[in-house]
Design a protein around this motif. Structure first.
Motif, PDB file in Angstrom:
ATOM      1  N   LEU A   7       1.006  -1.217   0.194  1.00  0.00           N
ATOM      2  CA  LEU A   7      -0.123   0.020   0.014  1.00  0.00           C
ATOM      3  C   LEU A   7       0.827   1.322  -0.105  1.00  0.00           C
ATOM      4  CD1 LEU A   7      -0.143   1.609   2.951  1.00  0.00           C
ATOM      5  CD2 LEU A   7      -1.305  -0.617   3.644  1.00  0.00           C
ATOM      6  N   LEU A   8       0.182   2.355  -0.380  1.00  0.00           N
ATOM      7  CA  LEU A   8       0.658   3.721  -0.278  1.00  0.00           C
ATOM      8  C   LEU A   8      -0.045   4.395   0.272  1.00  0.00           C
ATOM      9  CD1 LEU A   8       3.076   5.800  -1.286  1.00  0.00           C
ATOM     10  CD2 LEU A   8       1.366   6.006  -3.366  1.00  0.00           C
ATOM     11  N   PHE A  25      -4.311   0.548  -1.692  1.00  0.00           N
ATOM     12  CA  PHE A  25      -3.500  -0.683  -2.224  1.00  0.00           C
ATOM     13  C   PHE A  25      -3.206  -0.919  -3.339  1.00  0.00           C
ATOM     14  CE2 PHE A  25      -5.776  -1.475   2.212  1.00  0.00           C
ATOM     15  CZ  PHE A  25      -4.600  -2.162   2.713  1.00  0.00           C
ATOM     16  N   GLU A  26      -2.376  -1.526  -3.524  1.00  0.00           N
ATOM     17  CA  GLU A  26      -1.668  -1.721  -5.016  1.00  0.00           C
ATOM     18  C   GLU A  26      -2.917  -2.523  -5.844  1.00  0.00           C
ATOM     19  OE1 GLU A  26       2.632  -2.995  -6.456  1.00  0.00           O
ATOM     20  OE2 GLU A  26       1.689  -4.437  -5.209  1.00  0.00           O
ATOM     21  N   GLY A  27      -2.712  -1.864  -6.831  1.00  0.00           N
ATOM     22  CA  GLY A  27      -3.691  -2.544  -8.029  1.00  0.00           C
ATOM     23  C   GLY A  27      -5.224  -1.825  -7.705  1.00  0.00           C
ATOM     24  N   GLU A  28      -5.372  -1.166  -7.043  1.00  0.00           N
ATOM     25  CA  GLU A  28      -6.779  -0.793  -6.468  1.00  0.00           C
ATOM     26  C   GLU A  28      -6.738   0.998  -6.910  1.00  0.00           C
ATOM     27  OE1 GLU A  28      -8.492  -1.157  -2.554  1.00  0.00           O
ATOM     28  OE2 GLU A  28      -8.041  -3.274  -2.762  1.00  0.00           O
ATOM     29  N   GLU A  29      -7.911   1.266  -7.507  1.00  0.00           N
ATOM     30  CA  GLU A  29      -8.079   2.626  -8.324  1.00  0.00           C
ATOM     31  C   GLU A  29      -8.334   3.840  -6.993  1.00  0.00           C
ATOM     32  OE1 GLU A  29     -10.810   5.034 -11.376  1.00  0.00           O
ATOM     33  OE2 GLU A  29     -11.230   2.442 -11.086  1.00  0.00           O
TER      34      GLU A  29
END
Length: 169
Positions: A7-8, A25-29
């Protein structure tokens, strides 16, 4: 099943007094806070509740993230709080957040509060537990000076992994 997720912690809004962040979270818009807003923004029955939350956020941005604006959630060892505060406003919705300092707040996800405690609701419990893990990771990085607070900004490495429960939606 537990899984490691990257996550960022992203800046949503910067201000002289308070800046608002949210994890994505990575991969989430969308960030966790954006997911909350998207869930409830078009539901007529929650317009008043969202108004209460937005009014509280505006007050926080003007006057700093003081304890009186939040209700304590989580445990004594973390900085997880909920909006709105118990005595200032009433709302069926809860947004969970991490109050890093008077000037830095990380907004998470939330939902409708229908149980006496968040632990009794699977979704709300997951929201709080996710923020507890993020808070733990940020504290470790603060202690090692990997993340520092400069005024109303979080600086440093704001991307990391945490273990979460896999969603069964």
């Amino acid at each position: 099943m537990k899984m490691k997720r990257n996550l960022l912690v992203e800046l949503l809004e910067t201000g002289e007094k308070v800046s608002l962040y949210s994890p994505r979270f990575e991969g989430e818009e969308y960030t966790e806070f954006e997911k909350f807003l998207l869930e409830y923004k078009n539901m007529e029955e929650f317009h008043r509740d969202l108004g209460v939350l937005f009014a509280r956020l505006e007050e926080i941005k003007k006057n700093f993230a003081e304890d009186r604006y939040f209700r304590y959630e989580g445990s004594r060892s973390d900085r997880v709080r909920a909006l709105p505060a118990k005595f200032l406003d009433s709302s069926r919705l809860r947004v969970y957040c991490i109050v890093i300092s008077r000037k830095v707040v990380i907004l998470g996800n939330g939902g409708v509060k229908t149980t006496a405690t968040y632990q009794e609701d699977r979704h709300l419990k997951k929201c709080v537990e996710t923020l507890q893990k993020i808070d733990f990771e940020i504290k470790m990085r603060e202690n090692r000076k990997i993340i520092v607070i400069k005024g109303s900004q979080l600086e440093g490495e704001l991307s990391f992994y945490i273990k979460t429960e896999e969603d069964n939606k």
